[in-house]
Enzyme design. Structure first.
Site, PDB file in Angstrom:
ATOM      1  N   CYS A  17      66.110 -44.431 100.508  1.00 27.24           N
ATOM      2  CA  CYS A  17      66.992 -45.114  99.570  1.00 27.24           C
ATOM      3  C   CYS A  17      67.852 -44.058  98.896  1.00 27.24           C
ATOM      4  O   CYS A  17      67.632 -42.869  99.050  1.00 27.24           O
ATOM      5  CB  CYS A  17      66.165 -45.808  98.493  1.00 27.24           C
ATOM      6  N   ARG A  42      72.547 -44.235 102.552  1.00 23.08           N
ATOM      7  CA  ARG A  42      71.096 -44.062 102.550  1.00 23.08           C
ATOM      8  C   ARG A  42      70.348 -45.389 102.604  1.00 23.08           C
ATOM      9  O   ARG A  42      69.134 -45.420 102.731  1.00 23.08           O
ATOM     10  CB  ARG A  42      70.662 -43.298 101.305  1.00 23.08           C
ATOM     11  N   TRP A  88      67.170 -50.046 101.510  1.00 25.96           N
ATOM     12  CA  TRP A  88      67.308 -50.606 102.849  1.00 25.96           C
ATOM     13  C   TRP A  88      65.956 -51.077 103.360  1.00 25.96           C
ATOM     14  O   TRP A  88      65.015 -50.317 103.443  1.00 25.96           O
ATOM     15  CB  TRP A  88      67.867 -49.543 103.793  1.00 25.96           C
ATOM     16  N   ASN A 114      62.480 -43.265  95.350  1.00 20.56           N
ATOM     17  CA  ASN A 114      62.660 -43.107  96.792  1.00 20.56           C
ATOM     18  C   ASN A 114      61.434 -42.355  97.294  1.00 20.56           C
ATOM     19  O   ASN A 114      61.091 -41.310  96.761  1.00 20.56           O
ATOM     20  CB  ASN A 114      63.944 -42.296  97.047  1.00 20.56           C
ATOM     21  N   GLY A 115      60.744 -42.901  98.291  1.00 20.46           N
ATOM     22  CA  GLY A 115      59.539 -42.246  98.807  1.00 20.46           C
ATOM     23  C   GLY A 115      58.446 -43.272  99.031  1.00 20.46           C
ATOM     24  O   GLY A 115      58.724 -44.470  99.148  1.00 20.46           O
ATOM     25  N   GLU A 479      72.017 -36.907 124.387  1.00 20.14           N
ATOM     26  CA  GLU A 479      72.740 -37.101 123.128  1.00 20.14           C
ATOM     27  C   GLU A 479      73.767 -38.240 123.260  1.00 20.14           C
ATOM     28  O   GLU A 479      73.939 -39.051 122.349  1.00 20.14           O
ATOM     29  CB  GLU A 479      73.417 -35.782 122.714  1.00 20.14           C
ATOM     30  N   LYS A 483      73.980 -41.573 120.924  1.00 20.80           N
ATOM     31  CA  LYS A 483      75.180 -41.972 120.158  1.00 20.80           C
ATOM     32  C   LYS A 483      75.544 -43.417 120.472  1.00 20.80           C
ATOM     33  O   LYS A 483      75.817 -44.202 119.573  1.00 20.80           O
ATOM     34  CB  LYS A 483      76.395 -41.080 120.488  1.00 20.80           C
ATOM     35  N   GLU A 486      72.759 -46.072 119.152  1.00 26.08           N
ATOM     36  CA  GLU A 486      72.518 -46.262 117.712  1.00 26.08           C
ATOM     37  C   GLU A 486      73.695 -46.937 116.997  1.00 26.08           C
ATOM     38  O   GLU A 486      73.502 -47.573 115.969  1.00 26.08           O
ATOM     39  CB  GLU A 486      72.097 -44.971 117.013  1.00 26.08           C
ATOM     40  N   HIS A 502      63.825 -40.411 141.368  1.00 22.10           N
ATOM     41  CA  HIS A 502      62.396 -40.498 141.036  1.00 22.10           C
ATOM     42  C   HIS A 502      62.072 -41.758 140.237  1.00 22.10           C
ATOM     43  O   HIS A 502      61.034 -41.822 139.590  1.00 22.10           O
ATOM     44  CB  HIS A 502      61.953 -39.239 140.286  1.00 22.10           C
ATOM     45  N   LYS A 595      70.459 -42.150 106.759  1.00 19.93           N
ATOM     46  CA  LYS A 595      70.902 -40.789 107.092  1.00 19.93           C
ATOM     47  C   LYS A 595      69.774 -39.751 107.098  1.00 19.93           C
ATOM     48  O   LYS A 595      69.670 -38.965 108.010  1.00 19.93           O
ATOM     49  CB  LYS A 595      72.014 -40.368 106.134  1.00 19.93           C
TER      50      LYS A 595
HETATM   51  C1  F6R Z   1      71.535 -39.259 115.326  1.00 15.85           C
HETATM   52  C2  F6R Z   1      70.995 -38.716 114.097  1.00 15.85           C
HETATM   53  C3  F6R Z   1      69.536 -38.414 114.028  1.00 15.85           C
HETATM   54  C4  F6R Z   1      69.304 -37.062 113.322  1.00 15.85           C
HETATM   55  C5  F6R Z   1      67.800 -36.823 113.097  1.00 15.85           C
HETATM   56  C6  F6R Z   1      67.547 -35.465 112.473  1.00 15.85           C
HETATM   57  O1  F6R Z   1      72.898 -39.516 115.231  1.00 15.85           O
HETATM   58  O2  F6R Z   1      71.702 -38.540 113.142  1.00 15.85           O
HETATM   59  O3  F6R Z   1      68.928 -38.465 115.268  1.00 15.85           O
HETATM   60  O4  F6R Z   1      69.838 -36.076 114.128  1.00 15.85           O
HETATM   61  O5  F6R Z   1      67.278 -37.811 112.276  1.00 15.85           O
HETATM   62  O6  F6R Z   1      68.229 -35.335 111.255  1.00 15.85           O
HETATM   63  P1  F6R Z   1      68.489 -33.910 110.634  1.00 15.85           P
HETATM   64  O7  F6R Z   1      69.444 -33.198 111.518  1.00 15.85           O
HETATM   65  O8  F6R Z   1      69.052 -34.190 109.277  1.00 15.85           O
HETATM   66  O9  F6R Z   1      67.158 -33.208 110.579  1.00 15.85           O
END
Ligand code: F6R
Length: 600
Positions: A17, A42, A88, A114-115, A479, A483, A486, A502, A595
């Site tokens: 949050c 967040r 959230w 938050n936690g 990657e 992208k 998500e 395979h 995030k």
């Molecule tokens: C994908 C994304 C996540 C972060 C992961 C690690 O777009 O943002 O997969 O890469 O949660 O986050 P950090 O880099 O902040 O440790």
């Protein structure tokens, strides 16, 4: 980022949050509201605010911040103390009652949290026995009642200290009390920073929430308790401590969308500048890290999600450029993998936020074995920065969109610099990357975006997309899939080209979209994969330096050797963005994601 769910009473409650508090001489309600908006990345299921205007006033509801505060007008409340929260939750209840702030029985104390309070059940039962009446199903509400209980024989501040002693779990908390114009806050394993303005103090989960008002920040340490009355005091273990005031190196404009509709697009187009910043790294730090790598017996790269993909890419880069073996492990798996670490081992953690709980757990496990920890981090003052023996800051600027884009390419550029520095060719790496900057401007330009939009139109209703790469392009494929899925919610799966036969080839049907990354090193093998796909009816999209008849759609990205991944991921970031837009989704706030994953 990712969904971290906390399950209790068969209900699922998310714990990532945004919280903010302000106390000072300005209008606290409007500052907290505008701060909350900047923390919306967040969490965005419900929001609320508490302020004191003669009496404690709490306003909260479900919905995004704008929705909540268009229903509830708080603009007429004049006060110079307020706290706010944006939350959230996925399934489980998103209700007004579960939204923060939470209050005690008498509605005099308000808290935002938050936690996770791990022992909330026991605490709640005890408090109920003592006559407390709970209004929500959250763990957080116990904090307000605990303070109330302790205030039977203590003042607000001391009651807060006592309450903290009883809490198990992780928390960033801000609390206010109607009868005393004081704000108290505490952090344990959840991020919390203080903003020091000339008109008052902010306490918040993240700097962008108050950057319009001040660039002066105090990054709190684990266990810090803040008391703001006429001034600010910080305590740790019951003793008053001094913490440095830092200055944030970026400004308010960088944390705003500016001319862009979404942070995601803004951050994608910032990548040329971000690579410039990466190249401008302090050579001494690079050399010190390289020396540590040379002296280590066993090197491990750890990270999660996109940062993990940077780790994997890094291991390929080191193999190719420095002929050095680097182990790679998901940070959340690392504690299961540390048995052979010694004080000579070196762990290099990669993280945008520096607050990812899994990454922190990994480095703590490594440190217990005496291993040395170096981190590559974007956010200065983060917990990872503080807990590492050495740190290389990315200087990529604030990344607000939930998805990592610019922080990823910045990490890749830094890994290229380190690998070349390992063989005494740092300057060569710098010139290689410098040469790419103009090209990255082109890759992120409107022209490229328009071209990729045509592909997005073709793929927008796809059920599955498969993505293949070999060598350096294997992590790029992983990657790319992350992208796409998500932000567009289309199932996408990345794998190494060699794996096709395979098992994965069984999934290919007529029209299945498959993206194939090519490069000069992998061309012949990856093109034969593309042909295998084509002969099963796949719609084949090529990304790389050379077009081929096998491709139904081609995105030319020039050969950049070890920096290929930096260039090749950009069209996919743009594609993912376009897919989200065409599917009517908000790319900055994908469902179920937040995030920073600040809990395990
Ligand atoms: C994908 C994304 C996540 C972060 C992961 C690690 O777009 O943002 O997969 O890469 O949660 O986050 P950090 O880099 O902040 O440790």
């Amino acid at each position: 980022m990712l969904t971290i769910l906390f399950i209790k009473n068969s209900e699922v409650i998310i714990t990532m949050c945004g919280i903010i508090g302000y106390i000072g001489t300005k209008n606290a309600v409007s500052l907290v509201l505008s701060g909350l908006k900047k923390l919306e990345y967040r969490g965005y299921d419900s929001a609320g605010i508490a302020t004191i205007s003669n009496k404690l006033v709490v306003k909260k509801d479900v919905g995004k911040i704008d929705e909540v505060f268009s229903k509830i007008d708080v603009s007429n409340i004049k006060s110079n103390i307020a706290i706010g929260h944006t939350r959230w939750a996925t399934h489980g209840k998103v209700t007004k009652e579960n939204a923060h702030p939470h209050t005690d029985c008498k509605n005099e104390i308000a808290i935002v949290h938050n936690g996770i309070i791990e022992n909330f059940k026991e605490l709640k039962e005890e408090l109920i026995k003592k006559g407390h009446v709970f209004k929500s199903e959250t763990d957080s509400e116990v904090i307000a009642h605990l303070i109330e209980e302790e205030m039977k024989n203590k003042d607000f501040v001391n009651a807060f200290f006592e309450c903290l002693k009883k809490l198990k779990g992780s928390y960033a908390i801000v609390a206010i009390y109607e009868k005393e114009k004081k704000m108290v806050a505490a952090r344990k394993e959840s991020p919390l920073v203080v903003g020091v303005a000339n008109h008052g103090f902010f306490i918040s989960s993240d700097v962008p929430s108050f950057i319009d008002e001040t660039k002066k920040v105090i990054y709190l340490y684990d266990g810090d308790v803040v008391v703001i009355n006429n001034g600010l005091k910080i305590y740790n273990n019951g003793v008053e401590v001094k913490r440095e005031i830092d200055s944030v190196e970026w400004d308010a404009e960088q944390a705003k969308k500016g001319v862009f509709k979404h942070f995601m697009l803004k951050e994608i187009t910032e990548q040329a500048n971000v690579i410039k910043k990466a190249i401008a790294q302090d050579d001494d730090i690079i050399k010190e890290i390289v020396d540590s790598m040379k002296n280590a017996e066993g090197i491990y790269f750890v990270g999660c999600g996109t940062a993990y993909h940077a780790c994997l890419e890094g291991s390929y880069i080191f193999s190719k450029v420095a002929k050095l073996h680097v182990n790679v492990c998901y940070a959340h798996e690392f504690p299961n993998y540390v048995h052979f670490l010694t004080p000579k081992s070196l762990v290099i953690a990669i993280s945008q936020s520096g607050e990812t709980a899994d990454t922190l757990t990994a480095i703590r496990a490594a440190k217990e074995k005496g291993a040395k920890v170096i981190s590559i981090v974007n956010v200065a003052g983060s917990t990872l920065v503080r807990e590492s023996h050495k740190v290389l800051l990315q200087h990529a600027g604030p990344e607000i969109c939930v998805l990592s884009t610019k922080s990823y390419t910045s990490q890749l550029a830094i890994l290229v610099l380190l690998a070349y520095a390992f063989v005494d060719k740092l300057d060569e790496a710098k010139s290689k990357l410098k040469e790419l900057i103009r090209y990255i401007y082109y890759l992120t330009s409107k022209n490229t975006q328009d071209y990729i939009k045509k592909l997005a139109e073709i793929l927008k209703d796809s059920k599955d997309i498969y993505i293949l790469g070999r060598g350096l392009q294997y992590p790029t494929a992983l990657e790319a899939a992350l992208k796409i899925k998500e932000v567009s919610y289309i199932h996408a799966e990345g794998f190494a080209g060699g794996e096709l036969k395979h098992g994965n080839i069984a999934l290919i049907e007529k029209g299945t979209p498959c993206i194939v990354f090519t490069s000069k090193d992998t061309e012949s093998d990856i093109i034969s994969n593309a042909q295998e796909l084509k002969s099963r009816g796949a719609y084949v999209i090529g990304i790389g330096p050379k077009n081929n008849d096998v491709f139904d759609f081609f995105i030319k990205v020039r050969e950049a050797e070890e920096a290929n991944s930096i260039c090749q991921i950009i069209p996919i970031q743009i594609l993912a963005y376009q897919l989200a837009i065409l599917r009517g989704l908000d790319p900055d706030k994908p469902r179920n994601l937040a995030k920073s994953v600040t809990v395990k």
